[in-house]
Design a protein around this motif. Structure first.
Motif, PDB file in Angstrom:
ATOM      1  N   ARG A  74       0.844  -1.200   0.000  1.00 48.44           N
ATOM      2  CA  ARG A  74       0.000   0.000   0.000  1.00 48.44           C
ATOM      3  C   ARG A  74       0.883   1.256   0.000  1.00 48.44           C
ATOM      4  O   ARG A  74       0.558   2.241  -0.648  1.00 48.44           O
ATOM      5  CB  ARG A  74      -0.961  -0.030   1.194  1.00 48.44           C
ATOM      6  N   ILE A  85      -7.718  -0.574   7.258  1.00 52.83           N
ATOM      7  CA  ILE A  85      -6.494  -0.490   6.439  1.00 52.83           C
ATOM      8  C   ILE A  85      -6.740  -0.773   4.957  1.00 52.83           C
ATOM      9  O   ILE A  85      -5.966  -0.358   4.119  1.00 52.83           O
ATOM     10  CB  ILE A  85      -5.367  -1.416   6.961  1.00 52.83           C
ATOM     11  N   ARG A  93     -12.800 -12.366   3.986  1.00 52.10           N
ATOM     12  CA  ARG A  93     -11.935 -12.473   5.154  1.00 52.10           C
ATOM     13  C   ARG A  93     -12.221 -13.794   5.837  1.00 52.10           C
ATOM     14  O   ARG A  93     -13.330 -14.309   5.729  1.00 52.10           O
ATOM     15  CB  ARG A  93     -12.240 -11.336   6.156  1.00 52.10           C
ATOM     16  N   VAL A 100     -20.620  -2.231  -4.392  1.00 52.34           N
ATOM     17  CA  VAL A 100     -19.978  -3.442  -3.862  1.00 52.34           C
ATOM     18  C   VAL A 100     -20.858  -3.998  -2.751  1.00 52.34           C
ATOM     19  O   VAL A 100     -21.167  -3.303  -1.793  1.00 52.34           O
ATOM     20  CB  VAL A 100     -18.568  -3.129  -3.312  1.00 52.34           C
ATOM     21  N   ALA A 131     -12.909   7.605  -7.784  1.00 53.51           N
ATOM     22  CA  ALA A 131     -14.317   7.244  -7.977  1.00 53.51           C
ATOM     23  C   ALA A 131     -15.217   8.464  -7.759  1.00 53.51           C
ATOM     24  O   ALA A 131     -16.147   8.717  -8.519  1.00 53.51           O
ATOM     25  CB  ALA A 131     -14.698   6.122  -7.009  1.00 53.51           C
TER      26      ALA A 131
HETATM   27  C1  HEM Z   1     -10.533  -1.537  -1.930  1.00 50.08           C
HETATM   28  C2  HEM Z   1     -15.046  -0.153  -3.019  1.00 50.08           C
HETATM   29  C3  HEM Z   1     -13.419   2.357  -6.838  1.00 50.08           C
HETATM   30  C4  HEM Z   1      -9.014   0.578  -6.042  1.00 50.08           C
HETATM   31  C5  HEM Z   1     -11.896  -1.359  -1.894  1.00 50.08           C
HETATM   32  C6  HEM Z   1     -12.771  -1.902  -0.875  1.00 50.08           C
HETATM   33  C7  HEM Z   1     -14.032  -1.525  -1.199  1.00 50.08           C
HETATM   34  C8  HEM Z   1     -13.969  -0.736  -2.405  1.00 50.08           C
HETATM   35  C9  HEM Z   1     -15.294  -1.878  -0.439  1.00 50.08           C
HETATM   36  C10 HEM Z   1     -12.332  -2.705   0.360  1.00 50.08           C
HETATM   37  C11 HEM Z   1     -12.654  -4.154   0.250  1.00 50.08           C
HETATM   38  C12 HEM Z   1     -12.321  -4.928   1.497  1.00 50.08           C
HETATM   39  O1  HEM Z   1     -11.984  -4.366   2.544  1.00 50.08           O
HETATM   40  O2  HEM Z   1     -12.394  -6.164   1.442  1.00 50.08           O
HETATM   41  C13 HEM Z   1     -14.990   0.666  -4.125  1.00 50.08           C
HETATM   42  C14 HEM Z   1     -16.120   1.390  -4.665  1.00 50.08           C
HETATM   43  C15 HEM Z   1     -15.656   2.105  -5.747  1.00 50.08           C
HETATM   44  C16 HEM Z   1     -14.249   1.821  -5.874  1.00 50.08           C
HETATM   45  C17 HEM Z   1     -17.529   1.358  -4.100  1.00 50.08           C
HETATM   46  C18 HEM Z   1     -16.379   3.030  -6.689  1.00 50.08           C
HETATM   47  C19 HEM Z   1     -17.504   3.579  -6.470  1.00 50.08           C
HETATM   48  C20 HEM Z   1     -12.090   2.121  -6.945  1.00 50.08           C
HETATM   49  C21 HEM Z   1     -11.206   2.711  -7.928  1.00 50.08           C
HETATM   50  C22 HEM Z   1      -9.973   2.172  -7.714  1.00 50.08           C
HETATM   51  C23 HEM Z   1     -10.068   1.285  -6.581  1.00 50.08           C
HETATM   52  C24 HEM Z   1     -11.635   3.729  -8.978  1.00 50.08           C
HETATM   53  C25 HEM Z   1      -8.676   2.386  -8.417  1.00 50.08           C
HETATM   54  C26 HEM Z   1      -8.449   3.043  -9.466  1.00 50.08           C
HETATM   55  C27 HEM Z   1      -9.072  -0.123  -4.857  1.00 50.08           C
HETATM   56  C28 HEM Z   1      -7.907  -0.784  -4.265  1.00 50.08           C
HETATM   57  C29 HEM Z   1      -8.350  -1.397  -3.090  1.00 50.08           C
HETATM   58  C30 HEM Z   1      -9.757  -1.102  -2.974  1.00 50.08           C
HETATM   59  C31 HEM Z   1      -6.494  -0.789  -4.834  1.00 50.08           C
HETATM   60  C32 HEM Z   1      -7.508  -2.242  -2.123  1.00 50.08           C
HETATM   61  C33 HEM Z   1      -7.000  -1.388  -0.995  1.00 50.08           C
HETATM   62  C34 HEM Z   1      -6.239  -2.192   0.054  1.00 50.08           C
HETATM   63  O3  HEM Z   1      -6.311  -3.427   0.095  1.00 50.08           O
HETATM   64  O4  HEM Z   1      -5.552  -1.544   0.861  1.00 50.08           O
HETATM   65  N1  HEM Z   1     -12.652  -0.651  -2.807  1.00 50.08           N
HETATM   66  N2  HEM Z   1     -13.885   0.935  -4.875  1.00 50.08           N
HETATM   67  N3  HEM Z   1     -11.356   1.280  -6.139  1.00 50.08           N
HETATM   68  N4  HEM Z   1     -10.153  -0.334  -4.050  1.00 50.08           N
HETATM   69 FE1  HEM Z   1     -11.989   0.395  -4.431  1.00 50.08          FE
END
Ligand code: HEM
Length: 401
Positions: free
Chosen positions: A101, A346, A291, A285, A355
Motif C-alpha cells: 500500500r 487499512i 476475510r 460493492v 471514484a
Molecule cells: C478496496 C469499493 C473504486 C481501487 C476497496 C474496498 C471496497 C472498495 C469496499 C475494500 C474491500 C475490502 O476491505 O475487502 C470501491 C467502490 C468504488 C471503488 C464502491 C467506486 C464507487 C475504486 C477505484 C480504484 C479502486 C476507482 C482504483 C483506481 C481499490 C484498491 C483497493 C480497494 C487498490 C484495495 C486497498 C487495500 O487493500 O488496501 N474498494 N472501490 N477502487 N479499491 Fe476500491
C-alpha cells in the motif's frame, strides 16, 4: 438462530428485503450464498466495522481455504488466476499489505488524481456528444461503462484497442461463470499484463501514473513484476466495475425519485457531496469483503469459530436503521458520512478519490445536457446482474431529453 439458511435464488433482484430480515434477527448469520458457498454474513453496521478491522480476521486468502473470489472454493480456481493475479494488497495482511500500500500510494497521490479532472471531463463530454435528444439508449453501455474503463486504462497506459477485451475479462471474473471460462479470462488477462509490465519496466521513467508505479521506490524497495501484474489487475477490476455501477445505480435512484433529481438539477453544486448518499443507498460493492477468522471472533454476541469465511454485506450495513434514519430513502442532502461502501480500516478503498471525481464529472455533465432524462422501462422490470459481489444492473434503458 436464523430462519434463513440460504440466500434465495432471486436474491440479487431484491437484496434489501433479505438483508432487513437477517439484520432484524441478528448481526451475523451462517448462510449459503446462491451458488452454495457457506459464509458468516454480517448485515449490521457496528459489527460490519468490527469484521472489517479486527486483526483476528485475515485477508490472506493464500493461507486460508479460499482464493480471491467467493463463488468457488480454492480447488476450482487454481492456475494462473491464483498465481499471477492474486498477490495484491487486497489479499494481504500487514506487514505485506503495509508495504504494497505504501508503494502504490507513492504513485496514486491526491494531486495526480485531481490533475486527471480535465481529462475525465473530456472523456465524459466525448461520450455525451455521441448521445442525442429523443434517443433511447442503455445508459450503462453508452456512458457508465466506457467512462471508467477509459480512465483506468489511460491511468495504466493500456492501449485503447485492448479495452473491449478487458471489459469482457473483468466481467467474466466478477459474475458467476463456469470455472473454465474464469480460468481462460484470468489466463488471458495475466498474459497481457505480464507483457505490459515488462515493457514499462524496460522503458525510461516518465510522469505517468503507471511509470510512477513501476518505478516507485521506498528506500530501495520496489514492486517486482508479479506484484505489479497483480496490482494492475486489482486496479483494473476494482477501478472499473465499481464506478460503472455507482453511476448507474445513482441515475436509477434519481429517476425513481424525481423530487431528489430536481434538487440536484436546481443545485448542481450539491452533486459532489451527494456521492456519499448514493454510495450509502445502493453502493456498487455488496458481499465482496473476503476475510476468514484466524481465531474465534465474537460479533454482537455471536461467536464465529476459527477458519470460517466472514463476509460483510456493505449494502446491508449501509441501510442499518440503527445508523441511518429512514435508510431506504434517498435524500441527497443528508449527511451520509461514515458509510462503509468503500470499506473500512487499512483496506479502505485506495481509489475512492478517483471514484468520487468520476461520479462528480459524470453526473454533472449528464444532468446539464439531458435535464429531461427518463427511464424507458418500468423500474420493477429492470434486471440486476447475477453477482453477490457487484450490485449493478444488466442494462439501464433511458430516454434522452
Ligand atoms: C478496496 C469499493 C473504486 C481501487 C476497496 C474496498 C471496497 C472498495 C469496499 C475494500 C474491500 C475490502 O476491505 O475487502 C470501491 C467502490 C468504488 C471503488 C464502491 C467506486 C464507487 C475504486 C477505484 C480504484 C479502486 C476507482 C482504483 C483506481 C481499490 C484498491 C483497493 C480497494 C487498490 C484495495 C486497498 C487495500 O487493500 O488496501 N474498494 N472501490 N477502487 N479499491 Fe476500491
Amino acid at each position: 438462530m436464523t430462519t434463513l439458511t440460504r440466500l434465495p435464488d432471486d436474491y440479487v433482484q431484491n437484496p434489501h428485503e433479505v438483508h432487513d430480515l437477517l439484520r432484524a434477527e441478528g448481526p451475523v448469520q451462517e448462510v449459503h450464498l446462491p451458488r452454495g458457498l457457506k459464509v458468516w454474513l454480517v448485515t449490521r453496521y457496528d459489527e460490519a466495522k468490527i469484521a472489517l478491522t479486527d486483526p483476528r480476521v485475515s485477508k490472506n486468502m493464500a493461507e486460508g481455504r479460499y482464493v480471491f473470489d467467493l463463488h468457488a472454493p480454492k480447488d476450482a480456481r487454481r492456475g494462473e488466476f491464483e498465481s499471477a493475479l492474486s498477490v495484491h494488497m487486497l489479499n494481504m495482511d500487514p506487514p505485506h499489505h503495509t508495504r504494497l500500500r505504501k508503494l502504490v500510494t507513492k504513485a496514486f497521490t491526491a494531486r495526480r488524481i485531481e490533475l486527471m479532472r480535465p481529462r475525465v471531463q473530456e472523456i465524459a463530454a466525448e461520450l455525451i456528444a455521441k448521445m442525442n435528444d429523443g434517443d433511447e439508449v442503455d445508459l450503462l453501455e453508452a456512458f457508465a461503462f466506457p467512462l471508467p474503463i477509459t480512465v483506468i486504462c489511460e491511468l495504466l497506459g493500456i492501449p485503447i484497442d485492448n479495452r473491449d477485451e478487458f471489459r469482457e475479462w473483468s466481467n467474466t471474473l466478477l459474475t458467476f461463470g463456469a470455472p473454465e471460462q474464469i480460468q481462460h479470462a484470468a489466463g488471458a488477462m495475466a498474459q497481457f499484463l505480464i507483457q505490459h509490465v515488462e515493457k514499462a519496466r524496460a522503458a525510461e521513467p516518465d510522469d505517468t501514473f503507471f511509470s510512477a508505479l513501476v518505478h516507485a521506490d521506498d528506500s530501495g524497495d520496489q514492486l517486482n513484476t508479479e506484484e505489479l501484474v497483480s496490482m494492475a489487475f486489482l486496479l483494473l477490476v476494482a477501478g472499473h466495475e465499481t464506478t460503472v455501477n455507482l453511476i448507474g445505480n445513482a441515475v436509477l435512484a434519481l429517476l425513481k425519485n424525481p423530487d431528489q433529481l430536481q434538487v440536484l438539477k436546481d443545485r448542481p453544486e450539491l452533486i459532489p457531496a451527494s456521492a456519499e448518499e448514493f454510495l450509502r443507498l445502493e453502493g456498487p460493492v455488496n458481499i465482496a469483503t473476503f476475510r476468514y477468522t484466524k481465531e474465534p471472533l465474537e460479533l454482537g454476541g455471536v461467536v464465529v469459530p476459527a477458519d470460517e469465511l466472514v463476509m460483510v454485506s456493505l449494502v446491508a450495513a449501509n441501510r442499518d436503521p440503527a445508523k441511518y434514519e429512514n435508510p431506504d430513502r434517498l435524500d441527497v442532502t443528508r449527511s451520509a458520512q461514515g458509510h462503509v461502501a468503500f470499506g473500512h480500516g487499512i483496506h479502505f478503498c485506495l481509489g475512492a478519490p478517483l471514484a468520487r471525481l468520476e461520479f462528480d464529472v459524470a453526473l454533472t455533465q449528464l444532468l446539464a445536457r439531458f435535464p429531461g432524462l427518463a427511464l424507458a422501462q418500468e423500474p420493477e422490470t429492470l434486471v440486476w446482474r447475477d453477482s453477490t459481489l457487484i450490485r449493478g444492473l444488466h442494462t439501464l434503458p433511458v430516454r434522452l431529453a
